[in-house]
Design an enzyme around this catalytic site. Structure first.
Site, PDB file in Angstrom:
ATOM      1  CE  LYS A  39      38.094  31.258  44.376  1.00  0.00           C
ATOM      2  NZ  LYS A  39      38.095  31.077  42.945  1.00  0.00           N
ATOM      3  N   GLY A  44      31.631  38.817  49.858  1.00  0.00           N
ATOM      4  CA  GLY A  44      31.895  40.231  49.593  1.00  0.00           C
ATOM      5  C   GLY A  44      31.891  40.566  48.115  1.00  0.00           C
ATOM      6  CB  CYS A  45      33.578  38.993  45.245  1.00  0.00           C
ATOM      7  SG  CYS A  45      35.245  39.225  45.888  1.00  0.00           S
ATOM      8  CB  THR A  46      28.353  37.549  45.713  1.00  0.00           C
ATOM      9  OG1 THR A  46      29.110  36.412  45.264  1.00  0.00           O
ATOM     10  CG2 THR A  46      26.924  37.425  45.216  1.00  0.00           C
ATOM     11  CB  ALA A  49      29.306  41.249  41.361  1.00  0.00           C
TER      12      ALA A  49
END
Length: 150
Positions: A39, A44-46, A49
């Site tokens: 998401k 974690g995704c940030t 990315a």
């Protein structure tokens, strides 16, 4: 069908963060790092990315492209990309078509979309698959795999 190392990625289409049609066949001829993440704008995704963003010039220097995929909308991807200055393509997979195509597993009792990175050579063949919820581990593994293609 479950794609695995040695398989050719079949053609697929999706919308990118600009609402533009993305056609897989148009991106053949160079190595691709295709990473699935749960998401936009979550810790974690940030981190993942931004890790790909920070190493993006190294990937480009090796002739590779980075493409992120999640179930978020094009609009959410636009905000995410702008907020963190992400220079690469983000594909929207709202209906989970791409997750099904690549057979990306879910985690935490099926509640959380999985985090899997596919390293694909210029012929469109998967040469490595890395499946780990540890977001920042994907970047060095992907970069090393692309370096080893040379």
């Amino acid at each position: 069908m479950s794609l695995k190392v040695g398989d050719k990625v079949p053609n697929f289409r999706a919308k990118d963060q600009h609402g533009t049609d993305f056609n897989w066949e148009e991106h053949q001829g160079k190595p691709i790092v295709l990473y699935f993440y749960p998401k936009d704008d979550t810790p974690g995704c940030t981190a993942q990315a931004c890790g790909f963003r920070d190493e993006y010039e190294d990937f480009k220097g090796l002739g590779a492209e980075v493409i992120g995929v999640s179930g978020d909308s094009e609009k959410a991807h636009t905000k995410f990309a702008q907020k963190y200055k992400l220079p690469f393509i983000l594909l929207s997979d709202k209906d989970k078509t791409l997750r099904k195509l690549f057979d990306v597993p879910t985690n935490l009792l099926g509640l959380l979309p999985g985090r899997v990175t596919y390293i694909i050579n210029k012929e469109g063949i998967i040469i490595e698959i890395f499946n780990s919820m540890k977001a920042v581990n994907h970047i060095p593994i992907a970069l090393n795999a692309v370096k080893n293609m040379k």
